[in-house]
Design an enzyme around this catalytic site. Structure first.
Site, PDB file in Angstrom:
ATOM      1  NE  ARG A 148      -3.746   2.263   2.350  1.00  0.00           N
ATOM      2  CZ  ARG A 148      -5.079   2.316   3.026  1.00  0.00           C
ATOM      3  NH1 ARG A 148      -5.380   1.045   3.398  1.00  0.00           N
ATOM      4  NH2 ARG A 148      -5.709   3.112   2.984  1.00  0.00           N
ATOM      5  N   GLY A 149       0.626   2.075  -0.953  1.00  0.00           N
ATOM      6  CA  GLY A 149       1.119   3.390  -0.969  1.00  0.00           C
ATOM      7  C   GLY A 149       0.301   4.559  -0.505  1.00  0.00           C
ATOM      8  N   GLY A 150       0.528   5.878  -0.791  1.00  0.00           N
ATOM      9  CA  GLY A 150      -0.199   6.932  -0.454  1.00  0.00           C
ATOM     10  C   GLY A 150      -1.358   7.127  -1.328  1.00  0.00           C
ATOM     11  CG  MET A 151      -0.979   8.815  -4.749  1.00  0.00           C
ATOM     12  SD  MET A 151      -0.253   9.578  -5.992  1.00  0.00           S
ATOM     13  CE  MET A 151      -1.422   9.651  -7.370  1.00  0.00           C
ATOM     14  CG  ASP A 174       6.858   7.327  -8.446  1.00  0.00           C
ATOM     15  OD1 ASP A 174       7.865   7.859  -8.093  1.00  0.00           O
ATOM     16  OD2 ASP A 174       5.869   6.759  -7.944  1.00  0.00           O
ATOM     17  CE  LYS A 196      -0.665   2.008  -8.289  1.00  0.00           C
ATOM     18  NZ  LYS A 196       0.451   2.639  -8.755  1.00  0.00           N
TER      19      LYS A 196
END
Length: 313
Positions: free
Chosen positions: A27-30, A142, A48
């Protein structure tokens, strides 16, 4: 997916867009990524899901769908294949090949800096993927260890196989800046180019800058600009000269510092024209300008089972 459920908290055993959720990979911020099963084709995928607020941004939603399809059209051995991208119940999703390997973030955290030949092999595969995307007008924006997957290769001459992932958040055309229309920055601070920070138009050379930051970290264990806070990191990307790799790795030739300094130039015009040109210069920056002989693969132990985004900075 049941109505009203938070897609970023979907429990194992749920179903989203026809995919059966098996486990959460990261899990990431977005976004959050799950291991899921596609019953239609009886295969495992990495699924995703993006944060719901992104789906509410009409410009981002349309661009995500268009560019995910463009990324899916790229048939390249070092780009994670995209099977499907779309929207369901107000949630944007992208289904990709599940890679049985580990990401470079995990590898560096576990093992520390890599041998120079291994670092060059990994960089070359990522560079090949990036240049292929740039030829189609896609800029990744990124590039970071968490988006580079490293799996076992086929033989001793190819000890690892590298995949670049997260093309669902690429930005198409040279006119886009580093922000979405809802003001969210696209990129990761340790690897972001000066032109992205300034909100200027970007092209593939911003990915070269990010790749150079990754190479610096694979060789030294640290990205080039480590500071006490985020503002200081951004300021350093725009104003400070990168530290010499040879200060941490005296076993390397001083030519490596010159190559990385050029790839990390503040102005895009001062960098190499392509990512592969950067890696070619890096490969030549060895004692006697010899191509490095095959070095040990970066495995200190058994390959861990993980999917994309297993551990992300």
């Amino acid at each position: 997916m049941s109505g009203g459920a938070d897609p970023l908290r979907e429990p194992a055993g749920g179903e989203i867009a026809g995919y059966r959720i098996e486990s959460r990979l990261g899990r990431g911020g977005m976004a959050v990524v799950y291991r899921a099963h596609d019953p239609r084709l009886d295969r495992t995928v990495a699924l995703k899901l993006l944060a719901p607020e992104l789906a509410r941004d009409d410009v981002f939603r349309q661009r995500f769908t268009h560019e995910s399809r463009a990324a899916a059209a790229i048939d390249h051995p070092h780009i994670v294949p995209v099977f499907e991208a779309g929207e369901t119940d107000g949630v944007l999703y992208i289904a990709m090949r599940y890679v049985d390997g580990l990401d470079l973030r995990h590898l560096l955290d576990r093992d520390g800096p890599l041998a120079f030949p291994a670092a060059v092999r990994i960089a070359a595969q990522v560079a090949s993927a990036l240049d292929a995307a740039h030829e189609r007008g896609l800029v990744h924006r990124d590039v970071k260890p968490g988006n580079i997957l490293v799996a076992r290769g086929t033989d001793s001459d190819h000890p690892e196989h590298v995949y670049l992932t997260d093309f669902g958040l690429t930005k198409k055309s040279l006119s886009l800046t580093g922000f979405t229309s809802v003001g969210q920055f696209v990129g990761t601070l340790d690897y972001v180019s000066p032109e992205q920070i300034a909100g200027r138009p970007v092209d593939g050379r911003c990915d070269e800058y990010g790749l150079a930051c990754v190479v610096h970290e694979t060789l030294t264990g640290r990205p080039p600009f480590v500071r006490d806070d985020d503002t200081a990191v951004l300021r350093a990307h725009r104003n400070d000269e990168p530290p010499a790799v040879t200060a941490a790795r005296p076993d390397l030739d001083g030519a490596v510092d010159k190559v990385l300094a050029k790839a990390l130039a503040k102005a895009p015009d001062d960098r190499y024209p392509t990512c592969l040109a950067f890696v070619a210069a890096l490969r030549a920056a060895t004692p006697g300008n010899r191509r490095p002989v095959a070095g040990p693969p970066p495995w200190a132990g058994p390959v861990l089972r993980s999917g994309p985004f297993a551990r992300r900075r």
